[in-house]
Design a protein around this motif. Sequence first.
Motif, PDB file in Angstrom:
ATOM      1  N   LYS A  57     -10.909  18.583  -4.226  1.00  0.00           N
ATOM      2  CA  LYS A  57     -10.269  19.838  -3.848  1.00  0.00           C
ATOM      3  C   LYS A  57      -8.871  19.600  -3.267  1.00  0.00           C
ATOM      4  O   LYS A  57      -7.969  20.415  -3.429  1.00  0.00           O
ATOM      5  N   GLU A  58      -8.704  18.454  -2.602  1.00  0.00           N
ATOM      6  CA  GLU A  58      -7.417  18.171  -1.979  1.00  0.00           C
ATOM      7  C   GLU A  58      -6.331  17.879  -3.001  1.00  0.00           C
ATOM      8  O   GLU A  58      -5.137  17.993  -2.691  1.00  0.00           O
ATOM      9  N   ILE A  59      -6.723  17.486  -4.215  1.00  0.00           N
ATOM     10  CA  ILE A  59      -5.724  17.165  -5.234  1.00  0.00           C
ATOM     11  C   ILE A  59      -5.798  18.136  -6.411  1.00  0.00           C
ATOM     12  O   ILE A  59      -5.298  17.852  -7.507  1.00  0.00           O
ATOM     13  N   GLY A  60      -6.465  19.263  -6.193  1.00  0.00           N
ATOM     14  CA  GLY A  60      -6.491  20.305  -7.212  1.00  0.00           C
ATOM     15  C   GLY A  60      -7.594  20.193  -8.233  1.00  0.00           C
ATOM     16  O   GLY A  60      -7.585  20.899  -9.241  1.00  0.00           O
ATOM     17  N   CYS A  61      -8.574  19.300  -8.002  1.00  0.00           N
ATOM     18  CA  CYS A  61      -9.714  19.188  -8.909  1.00  0.00           C
ATOM     19  C   CYS A  61     -10.952  19.719  -8.187  1.00  0.00           C
ATOM     20  O   CYS A  61     -11.437  19.092  -7.239  1.00  0.00           O
ATOM     21  N   GLN A  62     -11.472  20.848  -8.612  1.00  0.00           N
ATOM     22  CA  GLN A  62     -12.583  21.483  -7.922  1.00  0.00           C
ATOM     23  C   GLN A  62     -13.937  20.874  -8.282  1.00  0.00           C
ATOM     24  O   GLN A  62     -14.920  21.076  -7.583  1.00  0.00           O
ATOM     25  N   GLU A  63     -13.997  20.132  -9.401  1.00  0.00           N
ATOM     26  CA  GLU A  63     -15.288  19.719  -9.942  1.00  0.00           C
ATOM     27  C   GLU A  63     -15.718  18.315  -9.526  1.00  0.00           C
ATOM     28  O   GLU A  63     -16.899  18.009  -9.561  1.00  0.00           O
ATOM     29  N   ASP A  64     -14.794  17.466  -9.143  1.00  0.00           N
ATOM     30  CA  ASP A  64     -15.157  16.069  -8.972  1.00  0.00           C
ATOM     31  C   ASP A  64     -14.347  15.427  -7.853  1.00  0.00           C
ATOM     32  O   ASP A  64     -13.199  15.802  -7.596  1.00  0.00           O
ATOM     33  N   ASP A  74      -2.775  10.723 -10.457  1.00  0.00           N
ATOM     34  CA  ASP A  74      -2.833   9.327 -10.013  1.00  0.00           C
ATOM     35  C   ASP A  74      -1.895   9.100  -8.829  1.00  0.00           C
ATOM     36  O   ASP A  74      -2.278   8.477  -7.818  1.00  0.00           O
ATOM     37  N   MET A  75      -0.677   9.577  -8.945  1.00  0.00           N
ATOM     38  CA  MET A  75       0.308   9.364  -7.879  1.00  0.00           C
ATOM     39  C   MET A  75      -0.086  10.090  -6.603  1.00  0.00           C
ATOM     40  O   MET A  75       0.150   9.594  -5.500  1.00  0.00           O
ATOM     41  N   GLU A  76      -0.719  11.265  -6.739  1.00  0.00           N
ATOM     42  CA  GLU A  76      -1.167  11.989  -5.553  1.00  0.00           C
ATOM     43  C   GLU A  76      -2.306  11.251  -4.864  1.00  0.00           C
ATOM     44  O   GLU A  76      -2.354  11.173  -3.624  1.00  0.00           O
ATOM     45  N   VAL A  77      -3.223  10.693  -5.653  1.00  0.00           N
ATOM     46  CA  VAL A  77      -4.315   9.908  -5.073  1.00  0.00           C
ATOM     47  C   VAL A  77      -3.761   8.703  -4.322  1.00  0.00           C
ATOM     48  O   VAL A  77      -4.161   8.419  -3.182  1.00  0.00           O
ATOM     49  N   LEU A  78      -2.835   7.986  -4.936  1.00  0.00           N
ATOM     50  CA  LEU A  78      -2.246   6.814  -4.290  1.00  0.00           C
ATOM     51  C   LEU A  78      -1.460   7.207  -3.040  1.00  0.00           C
ATOM     52  O   LEU A  78      -1.467   6.474  -2.044  1.00  0.00           O
ATOM     53  N   ARG A  79      -0.792   8.353  -3.089  1.00  0.00           N
ATOM     54  CA  ARG A  79      -0.044   8.813  -1.926  1.00  0.00           C
ATOM     55  C   ARG A  79      -0.976   9.086  -0.749  1.00  0.00           C
ATOM     56  O   ARG A  79      -0.662   8.742   0.400  1.00  0.00           O
ATOM     57  N   ARG A  80      -2.132   9.677  -1.029  1.00  0.00           N
ATOM     58  CA  ARG A  80      -3.077   9.995   0.033  1.00  0.00           C
ATOM     59  C   ARG A  80      -3.749   8.745   0.598  1.00  0.00           C
ATOM     60  O   ARG A  80      -4.286   8.777   1.698  1.00  0.00           O
ATOM     61  N   SER A 112       0.805  -1.228   0.000  1.00  0.00           N
ATOM     62  CA  SER A 112       0.000   0.000   0.000  1.00  0.00           C
ATOM     63  C   SER A 112       0.833   1.271   0.000  1.00  0.00           C
ATOM     64  O   SER A 112       0.332   2.341  -0.361  1.00  0.00           O
ATOM     65  N   THR A 113       2.093   1.200   0.392  1.00  0.00           N
ATOM     66  CA  THR A 113       2.939   2.397   0.453  1.00  0.00           C
ATOM     67  C   THR A 113       3.936   2.489  -0.697  1.00  0.00           C
ATOM     68  O   THR A 113       4.722   3.428  -0.754  1.00  0.00           O
ATOM     69  N   SER A 114       3.918   1.522  -1.600  1.00  0.00           N
ATOM     70  CA  SER A 114       4.889   1.512  -2.690  1.00  0.00           C
ATOM     71  C   SER A 114       4.702   2.718  -3.607  1.00  0.00           C
ATOM     72  O   SER A 114       3.589   3.006  -4.052  1.00  0.00           O
ATOM     73  N   PRO A 115       5.784   3.446  -3.938  1.00  0.00           N
ATOM     74  CA  PRO A 115       5.663   4.633  -4.795  1.00  0.00           C
ATOM     75  C   PRO A 115       5.635   4.299  -6.285  1.00  0.00           C
ATOM     76  O   PRO A 115       5.356   5.170  -7.113  1.00  0.00           O
ATOM     77  N   ASN A 116       5.920   3.061  -6.637  1.00  0.00           N
ATOM     78  CA  ASN A 116       6.006   2.672  -8.048  1.00  0.00           C
ATOM     79  C   ASN A 116       5.001   1.568  -8.369  1.00  0.00           C
ATOM     80  O   ASN A 116       5.249   0.396  -8.070  1.00  0.00           O
ATOM     81  N   PRO A 117       3.866   1.918  -8.970  1.00  0.00           N
ATOM     82  CA  PRO A 117       2.876   0.908  -9.336  1.00  0.00           C
ATOM     83  C   PRO A 117       3.444  -0.127 -10.303  1.00  0.00           C
ATOM     84  O   PRO A 117       4.213   0.202 -11.213  1.00  0.00           O
ATOM     85  N   ILE A 118       3.071  -1.378 -10.096  1.00  0.00           N
ATOM     86  CA  ILE A 118       3.450  -2.441 -11.018  1.00  0.00           C
ATOM     87  C   ILE A 118       2.651  -2.325 -12.305  1.00  0.00           C
ATOM     88  O   ILE A 118       3.173  -2.562 -13.401  1.00  0.00           O
ATOM     89  N   LEU A 119       1.397  -1.921 -12.175  1.00  0.00           N
ATOM     90  CA  LEU A 119       0.505  -1.836 -13.326  1.00  0.00           C
ATOM     91  C   LEU A 119      -0.569  -0.789 -13.050  1.00  0.00           C
ATOM     92  O   LEU A 119      -1.097  -0.711 -11.943  1.00  0.00           O
ATOM     93  N   LEU A 120      -0.886   0.003 -14.065  1.00  0.00           N
ATOM     94  CA  LEU A 120      -2.017   0.928 -13.989  1.00  0.00           C
ATOM     95  C   LEU A 120      -2.782   0.828 -15.299  1.00  0.00           C
ATOM     96  O   LEU A 120      -2.237   1.101 -16.368  1.00  0.00           O
ATOM     97  N   LEU A 121      -4.035   0.419 -15.209  1.00  0.00           N
ATOM     98  CA  LEU A 121      -4.893   0.286 -16.382  1.00  0.00           C
ATOM     99  C   LEU A 121      -6.059   1.253 -16.285  1.00  0.00           C
ATOM    100  O   LEU A 121      -6.666   1.402 -15.216  1.00  0.00           O
ATOM    101  N   GLU A 122      -6.380   1.903 -17.388  1.00  0.00           N
ATOM    102  CA  GLU A 122      -7.629   2.651 -17.490  1.00  0.00           C
ATOM    103  C   GLU A 122      -8.662   1.713 -18.095  1.00  0.00           C
ATOM    104  O   GLU A 122      -8.506   1.255 -19.227  1.00  0.00           O
TER     105      GLU A 122
END
Length: 235
Positions: free
Chosen positions: A186-193, A166-172, A98-108
């Motif tokens: 708002k915490e990650i700079g997106c005011q709309e969602d 993405d990295m900020e969300v995972l960090r939080r 859960s604390t790893s800074p480097n994702p093994i895989l990220l899929l949309e």
Amino acid sequence: MRSYRSMGPTHIATNVTTVDCHKQVRTWRLLRTIMELLIPTCNCTFVHTTDDHPSSTTTNHPKPTTSSTSFSSSSSFLTGTIFGYKKGKVKFCIQSNSTSPNPILLLELAVPTTILAREMRSGLLRIALECSSEQTNSLLEMPVWKMYCNGKRVGFAVKRKPSKTDMEVLRRMKSVVVGAGIVSGKEIGCQEDDILYLRGNFERIRGSSDAQSFHLIDPDGNINQDLSIFFLRSR
């Protein structure tokens, strides 16, 4: 036995007719591969003839065949996160912990967050991702996948490089080992969602170089979700 091992039939394709031989053969191969991934605790031999048709298999009275496929698997445990903006598409991330800074895989994934949330209301979610045998990359390095969600074809999943957001969300979420919730936009700079997420420990089962799967572990029933994601390379 974990909850994800108890499941109903998994259908990868629909509207297959008796004369559509190509689709029927490919569907049977995918189903057989998924069954191999769902039975990781034993060495299983799936006997088939060269045409690979479902009617070729038998469990009570095996017949002489021209070929056979032996199967064994290995497993490991990782952190998996499904997250996405309420008005956007879902992403699936795998990390070593859960604390790893480097994702093994990220899929949309192909589906919007609201649609996936609707599919998950029943407590059962099966996602199958299929790629072509023409690619020579290792399985999880494949760039594009056909996606099926609870038996329905829903488009394509695409491998992405994690963005700054993405990295900020995972960090939080790094202090979250198991759970679901909302990250304020708002915490990650997106005011709309806002961002919805589901995070947990996943068992990774390696069936072969052409088949892997990730199964959510919920031994105490806290998440109340039976979730499996299959990665398959068709031959």
